[in-house]
Motif scaffolding. Structure first.
Motif, short mmCIF file in Angstrom:
data_model
loop_
_atom_site.label_atom_id
_atom_site.label_comp_id
_atom_site.label_asym_id
_atom_site.label_seq_id
_atom_site.Cartn_x
_atom_site.Cartn_y
_atom_site.Cartn_z
N ASN A 35 0.83 -1.21 0.00
CA ASN A 35 0.00 0.00 0.00
C ASN A 35 0.86 1.26 0.00
OD1 ASN A 35 -2.93 -0.07 0.03
ND2 ASN A 35 -2.68 -1.54 1.68
N VAL A 36 1.92 1.23 0.81
CA VAL A 36 2.81 2.40 0.90
C VAL A 36 3.46 2.66 -0.46
CG1 VAL A 36 4.96 3.24 1.93
CG2 VAL A 36 3.20 2.27 3.39
N LEU A 37 3.81 1.57 -1.14
CA LEU A 37 4.41 1.71 -2.47
C LEU A 37 3.45 2.44 -3.40
CD1 LEU A 37 6.74 0.79 -4.42
CD2 LEU A 37 5.30 -1.17 -4.97
N ILE A 71 4.06 6.28 -5.06
CA ILE A 71 4.00 6.55 -6.51
C ILE A 71 3.02 7.70 -6.75
CG2 ILE A 71 3.34 5.62 -8.77
CD1 ILE A 71 4.32 2.87 -7.70
N CYS A 72 1.88 7.64 -6.07
CA CYS A 72 0.88 8.72 -6.19
C CYS A 72 1.48 10.03 -5.71
CB CYS A 72 -0.36 8.40 -5.34
SG CYS A 72 -1.32 7.03 -5.94
N ALA A 102 -0.47 7.03 5.27
CA ALA A 102 -1.68 7.17 4.45
C ALA A 102 -2.53 5.89 4.41
CB ALA A 102 -1.32 7.61 3.04
N PRO A 103 -1.91 4.69 4.37
CA PRO A 103 -2.76 3.49 4.37
C PRO A 103 -3.65 3.38 5.61
CG PRO A 103 -0.57 2.90 3.64
CD PRO A 103 -0.49 4.32 4.11
N VAL A 104 -3.20 3.95 6.74
CA VAL A 104 -4.04 3.91 7.95
C VAL A 104 -5.28 4.75 7.72
CG1 VAL A 104 -4.14 4.47 10.42
CG2 VAL A 104 -2.00 3.63 9.43
N TYR A 105 -5.07 5.97 7.20
CA TYR A 105 -6.19 6.86 6.89
C TYR A 105 -7.12 6.22 5.85
CZ TYR A 105 -8.58 10.95 4.90
OH TYR A 105 -9.52 11.82 4.42
N GLN A 106 -6.50 5.61 4.84
CA GLN A 106 -7.31 4.96 3.79
C GLN A 106 -8.15 3.83 4.36
OE1 GLN A 106 -4.23 3.87 1.05
NE2 GLN A 106 -4.24 5.84 0.01
#
Lengths: 184, 451
Positions: free
Chosen positions: B349-351, B355-356, B384-388
């Motif tokens: 997810n972090v990857l 990229i984004c 960000a994956p936590v927020y997502q």
């Protein structure tokens, strides 16, 4: 005793959520609990018979292509030349079937009778999706040899199975909701 | 070992559906420079700016001020503030704004029957050749209107456009609460990503899903051909996009250079309500426009099907993934093993997020202050994956709650929902207590009276 209290508390929580019409929490709490119960109590009973049935069907399908496969149902093994595939619990499709049944049970857009029908069809679908996956893996290993085990089993096989399960979930949950949702 | 691969495979497939298009389009955008039309027109048309008002006394002045500071000639603007049942003193604020910005053509209309109807009334009263719609709690970038109208003039085929929406940096910086600031930064990153990269991807593949109602523009001639804003749906902006795209087959595009700054989210409760509303809006529009065609065989013909798979079907499959996680616990897997599996998926997810981040950063060069701010977000992007995940849970709840709960029910916050559950448990305890001991107490009371 403790388990009985947990199950009763779960049932009571569901009763509250149902009365309050908190659909989301009703489905999440309900399906998670049911899945746990199915996993703990039904999984040990069904694992071997379901795996053997799966291998029987895979055997029949593979025999259409070639006789080079040796399937040992008692040991849950598929022998492809020098390669042996052992059918582990996660390969049986039982977990996916339990999850599907658990979500469907608490999904509000079907009547009880419809849930039974859709549930049976869904289990059959998952079963045959697994058959397709195993047949595909066996054929790829048969043609490509041992070096294709990882690609066939862990990547391509999983993608095929995932796509077939996606088709099922789309038909059962997404399409149903899109058709049945009421406008504000 | 089988379970490791099984678990990772099931969990990573939905991420791959996001990662692969992100890599593909990021590379495409980075290597293909956009041609931005910079030519200024000597003749400019009249435009109407519609500002729906709902309890906006605190933000209305700064919103009107930002319109007044616009580089687009103010004498060519008609500004309609359409009040949708405000209970605060928005009208007095509006009157103050009239005095303060006396060169603006400001109009006030009352309509207390919902946002869609209010917008329709504003449309009836508009005379501009182009309609710009903005929310009353935001600030318009001074170049935003000029950029959007310029793009309309030079692209006659475009009938409607979505602008870029970002949250206000200064308000994020000013927040003293660490958690709240963190949430707002994640939200900023999400908006930047979604509008500068996500919308570009949608535009490049002709799949623009919605022109966010907070800031968008239409040609009046095009909007006249629609059924106007639908009063029966929550997502009137998504519905309008579908009317233009699907019913009228018109071209809807983006104008990334036109920016509008909205207020950042006011905590998790507000996010919970907002995301449920958005999810409901999407499903209602799907019901309205693709009910009959909601079949997998139409996946290539209708982009709404793939959108539904990503947003709806995959949500259920993600829940399946969470259940498998529970299964690992039942099977007696060590916590270390489970954490390493979750870690594997987190890295994936972090990857995707990084990229984004880098692609969005390259698109931000045009906006100096935002570029600087966005650059500093590098450190928090890792979370960000936590927020997502939080947003995913809220949206999933939105999917399920939209099934048969009336819209107003969705306006409950998490805290309010929990309180309702607690109050019901209390009521039940009280009922059980009266059932068990009520008769006993009645008997006692009777015997006391007799003695």
């Amino acid at each position: 005793m403790i388990l009985a209290i947990i199950i009763l508390s779960w049932a009571y929580l569901l009763f509250i959520l149902k009365r309050k019409k908190f659909n989301a929490f009703f489905l999440i709490v309900g399906s998670a609990g049911l899945f746990m119960l199915l996993g703990i109590y039904l999984s040990p009973l069904l694992l071997i018979p379901v795996s053997q049935l799966l291998l029987m069907v895979v055997d029949r399908v593979l025999s259409i292509f070639t006789d080079s496969f040796n399937i040992l149902k008692e040991y849950l093994l598929i022998n492809i030349g020098a390669t042996s595939l052992y059918l582990t619990p996660e390969c049986s499709g039982l977990i996916e079937s339990f999850i599907f049944i658990s979500i469907l049970t608490f999904f509000p857009l079907y009547t009880r009778l419809q849930k039974c029908m859709v549930g049976i069809l869904g289990i059959i679908w998952i079963f045959f999706a697994n058959v397709i996956r195993l047949v595909f893996i066996s054929i790829v290993i048969y043609w490509g040899g041992q070096e294709f085990v990882f690609l066939a089993h862990s990547i391509l096989g999983r993608i095929i199975f995932f796509l077939l399960v996606t088709v099922l979930y789309f038909q059962v949950f997404t399409r149903r909701q899109v058709i049945k949702i009421s406008l504000s | 070992m089988g379970f490791y691969r099984f678990f990772l495979a099931i969990g990573s497939i939905p991420i791959l559906f996001e990662l692969i298009p992100t890599i593909f389009y990021s590379l495409r955008f980075l290597f293909k420079k956009e041609e931005i039309e910079e030519k200024k027109e000597s003749w400019l048309p009249h435009i109407t700016v519609i500002v729906p008002i709902y309890n906006s006394e605190k933000t209305l002045i700064q919103c009107i001020e930002s319109i007044s500071n616009s580089t687009y000639p103010t004498h060519l603007m008609q500004i309609i503030c359409i009040n949708n049942g405000s209970v605060d003193d928005s009208y007095s604020t509006f009157m103050m704004a009239r005095q303060q910005f006396d060169k603006l053509n400001l109009q006030w209309i009352d309509c207390n029957n919902g946002k869609s109807l209010a917008l329709n009334i504003a449309l009836y009263n508009s005379y501009g050749e182009y309609i710009i719609q903005i929310d009353s709690d935001g600030i318009l970038d001074s170049l935003a209107i000029e950029k959007m109208i310029n793009k309309f003039i030079h692209n006659s085929g475009i009938k409607a456009m979505a602008g870029t929406i970002l949250t206000q940096r200064e308000l994020i910086k000013a927040d003293k609460n660490f958690f709240s600031r963190f949430l707002k930064k994640q939200e900023y990153f999400e908006y930047a990503n979604s509008f500068l990269l996500g919308r570009r991807i949608e535009s490049a593949s002709g799949r623009i899903f919605t022109m966010a109602g907070a800031f968008c523009g239409y040609r009046k001639e095009a909007i006249k051909e629609t059924f106007l804003f639908d009063t029966e749906v929550v997502g009137e902006d998504i519905d309008m996009t579908f009317q233009l795209k699907k019913r009228l087959n018109y071209n809807v595009d983006i104008c990334s250079e036109a920016v509008f700054y909205v207020e950042p989210i006011d905590g998790l409760n507000a996010l919970y309500k907002q995301r449920q509303r958005w999810q409901r809006g999407e499903l209602e529009v799907a019901h309205k426009y693709v009910k009959k065609e909601a079949k997998l065989r139409n996946i290539l013909k209708d982009f709404m099907i793939s959108r539904l798979i990503l947003d709806h079907t995959f949500s259920f499959l993600r829940i399946m993934w969470a259940f498998i996680l529970m299964m690992l616990l039942i099977y007696g897997y060590r916590l270390q093993v489970i954490m390493s599996l979750i870690g594997g998926l987190y890295v994936l997810n972090v990857l995707n997020v990084f990229i984004c981040y880098f692609t969005t950063l390259s698109f931000m060069r045009g906006f100096k202050d935002d570029h600087r701010f966005f650059k500093k977000l590098f450190g928090i992007v890792i979370f960000a994956p936590v927020y997502q995940s939080i947003v995913f849970i809220f949206r999933f709840i939105g999917i399920l709650n939209s099934i048969n709960r009336p819209t107003q029910w969705n306006s409950l916050t998490i805290k309010e929902e929990l309180l309702e559950i607690v109050s019901m448990v209390k009521e039940d305890i009280k009922r059980i207590y009266t059932f068990l001991f009520g008769k006993l107490l009645n008997k006692k009371n009777k015997s006391n009276k007799l003695t």
